[in-house]
Design an enzyme around this catalytic site. Structure first.
Site, PDB file in Angstrom:
ATOM      1  N   LEU A  17     -19.179 -59.852  25.208  1.00 46.46           N
ATOM      2  CA  LEU A  17     -17.951 -60.316  24.536  1.00 46.46           C
ATOM      3  C   LEU A  17     -17.029 -59.130  24.254  1.00 46.46           C
ATOM      4  O   LEU A  17     -17.473 -58.110  23.732  1.00 46.46           O
ATOM      5  CB  LEU A  17     -18.333 -61.009  23.226  1.00 46.46           C
ATOM      6  CG  LEU A  17     -17.197 -61.453  22.312  1.00 46.46           C
ATOM      7  CD1 LEU A  17     -17.550 -62.786  21.631  1.00 46.46           C
ATOM      8  CD2 LEU A  17     -16.875 -60.406  21.241  1.00 46.46           C
ATOM      9  N   ASN A  19     -13.523 -58.021  22.147  1.00 43.23           N
ATOM     10  CA  ASN A  19     -12.463 -58.472  21.250  1.00 43.23           C
ATOM     11  C   ASN A  19     -11.425 -57.379  21.092  1.00 43.23           C
ATOM     12  O   ASN A  19     -10.833 -57.003  22.127  1.00 43.23           O
ATOM     13  CB  ASN A  19     -12.974 -59.123  19.962  1.00 43.23           C
ATOM     14  CG  ASN A  19     -13.861 -58.310  19.086  1.00 43.23           C
ATOM     15  OD1 ASN A  19     -14.917 -57.869  19.507  1.00 43.23           O
ATOM     16  ND2 ASN A  19     -13.477 -58.102  17.856  1.00 43.23           N
ATOM     17  N   ASP A  20     -11.154 -56.879  19.912  1.00 49.82           N
ATOM     18  CA  ASP A  20      -9.965 -56.053  19.723  1.00 49.82           C
ATOM     19  C   ASP A  20      -9.837 -54.871  20.682  1.00 49.82           C
ATOM     20  O   ASP A  20     -10.812 -54.161  20.929  1.00 49.82           O
ATOM     21  CB  ASP A  20      -9.987 -55.413  18.326  1.00 49.82           C
ATOM     22  CG  ASP A  20     -10.200 -56.415  17.234  1.00 49.82           C
ATOM     23  OD1 ASP A  20     -10.156 -57.615  17.499  1.00 49.82           O
ATOM     24  OD2 ASP A  20     -10.427 -55.970  16.085  1.00 49.82           O
ATOM     25  N   ARG A 137     -10.994 -51.807   6.781  1.00 48.18           N
ATOM     26  CA  ARG A 137     -11.314 -51.477   8.177  1.00 48.18           C
ATOM     27  C   ARG A 137     -10.087 -51.299   9.063  1.00 48.18           C
ATOM     28  O   ARG A 137      -8.971 -51.528   8.664  1.00 48.18           O
ATOM     29  CB  ARG A 137     -12.196 -52.574   8.766  1.00 48.18           C
ATOM     30  CG  ARG A 137     -11.633 -53.991   8.662  1.00 48.18           C
ATOM     31  CD  ARG A 137     -12.621 -54.959   9.329  1.00 48.18           C
ATOM     32  NE  ARG A 137     -12.241 -56.342   9.178  1.00 48.18           N
ATOM     33  CZ  ARG A 137     -12.723 -57.173   8.249  1.00 48.18           C
ATOM     34  NH1 ARG A 137     -13.593 -56.743   7.365  1.00 48.18           N
ATOM     35  NH2 ARG A 137     -12.332 -58.432   8.219  1.00 48.18           N
TER      36      ARG A 137
HETATM   37  C1  FRU Z   1     -10.464 -58.281  14.203  1.00 45.40           C
HETATM   38  C2  FRU Z   1     -11.771 -57.716  13.662  1.00 45.40           C
HETATM   39  C3  FRU Z   1     -11.536 -56.366  13.000  1.00 45.40           C
HETATM   40  C4  FRU Z   1     -12.879 -55.712  13.093  1.00 45.40           C
HETATM   41  C5  FRU Z   1     -13.348 -56.177  14.445  1.00 45.40           C
HETATM   42  C6  FRU Z   1     -14.825 -56.368  14.582  1.00 45.40           C
HETATM   43  O1  FRU Z   1     -10.653 -59.152  15.259  1.00 45.40           O
HETATM   44  O2  FRU Z   1     -12.388 -58.620  12.794  1.00 45.40           O
HETATM   45  O3  FRU Z   1     -11.033 -56.460  11.693  1.00 45.40           O
HETATM   46  O4  FRU Z   1     -12.833 -54.335  13.006  1.00 45.40           O
HETATM   47  O5  FRU Z   1     -12.683 -57.404  14.704  1.00 45.40           O
HETATM   48  O6  FRU Z   1     -15.148 -56.642  15.906  1.00 45.40           O
END
Ligand code: FRU
Length: 447
Positions: A17, A19-20, A137
């Site tokens: 997966l 993500n960011d 974060r």
């Molecule tokens: C945003 C988030 C961030 C965090 C990350 C964890 O999508 O929740 O705040 O650092 O993804 O994967």
């Protein structure tokens, strides 16, 4: 089995997966796009930084893992962050998560690289100051005139979302300054960013997140979105004064946690995570049967023109154009060669127009009379169309970038963008349009 959904010019993982986007930087001539990655599974239970590199942001090479959760500070997750170059070294900032005995502890951590290949974690960390919870974060660092600044996405002790500001003279030791922005950011602000465009306007990006407990389903749902506020960041007072109301960053179905960086050509480039899906859509996302899920958007150049934020695809994508076709009749139907193509419409004046992509998997309609732009896509969970509507005083241009399972729709030269995933058979290549006027054309390119 063939993977009909595989992207051709977007970043997606070969497994697991994504993500960011994290730590975007052009370092020694190479573009580094780090990212949140669970390389072991299709859920959010494990996070490290993975890395893709490129010379043109179109052809990407996966470099695998970059920063792993391998020490006490980050053993339950190497979460999002940013990077910056100083004295020839790459400094990376990320959030280390530790949940010993179920108690969340976040620390902003630092790693340094001298070669873009090994990332050496430093002993210095930033602990969360008083007045905040451990939802602290996603550090974003930039160079000010006198010192370095860092934004951290945060939650105050009263459980509201805020953006926290830090400063530093050496990139290793940081002072907490104060809360930079706290206007209506739900429960947590994630992935903040701040940068100046055209030497005049500062753009603050925030991703407010909220958790709601749904009693009838006995479960918690998470909702979030990305917005930006144009204004001015004063380095002396370290304060941000908005000059406009807050706006959505992207109007589509799948867009979250964008990150920006400045490249050597002076372009402010942004890419986001193209898939902050709702739980059902994530659970049933069709790429999962091929062992991976989610992707990033196409990199976009951000500019500030006539008091408006514009997002346009990086020009490097045009090198992919071939098989150009032009359609000029009032309405028509044709077959795209593949799922990765570009469509470009320029209208002489604003009028109604309708465009259907991939056998009506995506529909775009502009109603000139009501001045409503409607974008809908077929929901892969239930087959129904999901609709987004936007008041738009005129439609003059549409530019659409489709990859095999994504579409990014740029409206009026990038004044408004809709990003989304879609899933349909590779037989479904029909494009249908209606409403062209005399002297106008719809251009098609295979990408
Ligand atoms: C945003 C988030 C961030 C965090 C990350 C964890 O999508 O929740 O705040 O650092 O993804 O994967």
């Amino acid at each position: 089995m063939d993977n009909l959904y595989k992207m051709t010019y977007h970043i997606e993982p070969s497994r697991g997966l994504i993500n960011d986007p994290n730590g975007f930087i052009q370092y020694k001539g190479i573009y580094y796009f780090f990212h949140q990655w669970n390389r072991f599974g299709l859920d959010h239970s494990y996070k490290e930084w993975g890395l893709f590199t490129s010379k043109d942001m179109i052809h990407w090479q996966s470099q695998g893992s970059a920063i792993l959760p391998d020490r006490e500070e980050d053993k339950h997750g190497v979460h999002s962050g940013s990077s910056i170059e100083h004295d020839g070294k790459m400094y990376l900032f990320y959030t280390g998560s530790n949940k010993n005995n179920g108690i969340r502890k976040s620390r902003q951590c630092i790693a340094i690289s001298e070669n873009g290949q090994t990332f050496i974690k430093q002993k210095e960390v930033i602990d969360t100051p008083n007045g905040f919870t451990e939802h602290h974060r996603d550090p974003k660092v930039w160079r000010g005139h006198k010192n370095w600044f860092m934004l951290v996405g945060a939650q105050k002790s009263d459980l509201t979302g805020v953006v926290a500001l830090y400063s530093s003279n050496d990139l290793l030791h940081w002072n907490y300054e104060h809360i930079l922005y706290d206007n209506n950011l739900d429960q947590v602000c994630e992935c903040p960013d701040l940068f100046r465009l055209n030497n005049e306007t500062d753009i603050l990006i925030c991703c407010p997140q909220k958790r709601t407990f749904v009693l009838s389903e006995n479960k918690e749902t998470v909702s979030s979105y990305t917005c930006y506020i144009a204004g001015n960041f004063d380095e002396n007072t370290m304060s941000f004064t908005p000059s406009q109301c807050r706006k959505y960053f992207d109007y589509g179905f799948d867009f979250y946690s964008p990150q920006t960086f400045l490249d050597s050509k002076g372009r402010r480039i942004m890419a986001g995570w193209m898939s902050r899906m709702d739980e059902e859509q994530e659970a049933l996302c069709p790429t999962k049967e091929f062992g991976y899920i989610h992707c990033l958007t196409l990199p976009r150049v951000l500019t500030w023109e006539n008091n408006m934020l514009y997002q346009r695809p990086i020009e490097e994508v045009f090198q992919l154009r071939h098989n150009a076709q032009s359609y000029t009749s009032k309405q028509g139907k044709f077959q795209a060669e593949t799922g990765h193509f570009e469509l470009h419409l320029i209208q002489n004046k604003s009028h109604s127009f309708t465009l259907y992509l991939r056998n009506r998997t995506i529909c775009i309609t502009y109603h000139a009379k009501t001045q409503i732009l409607e974008v809908s896509r077929k929901n892969w969970v239930n087959g129904e169309m999901q609709i987004k509507q936007l008041m738009l005083s005129e439609l003059l241009e549409l530019q659409i970038f489709s990859d095999n399972s994504s579409a990014e729709i740029f409206v009026n030269n990038g004044a408004v963008v809709f990003s989304m995933r879609y899933f349909t058979s590779n037989q479904n290549l029909e494009i249908e349009y209606a409403g062209l006027e005399h002297g106008e054309k719809l251009q098609y390119f295979t990408l």
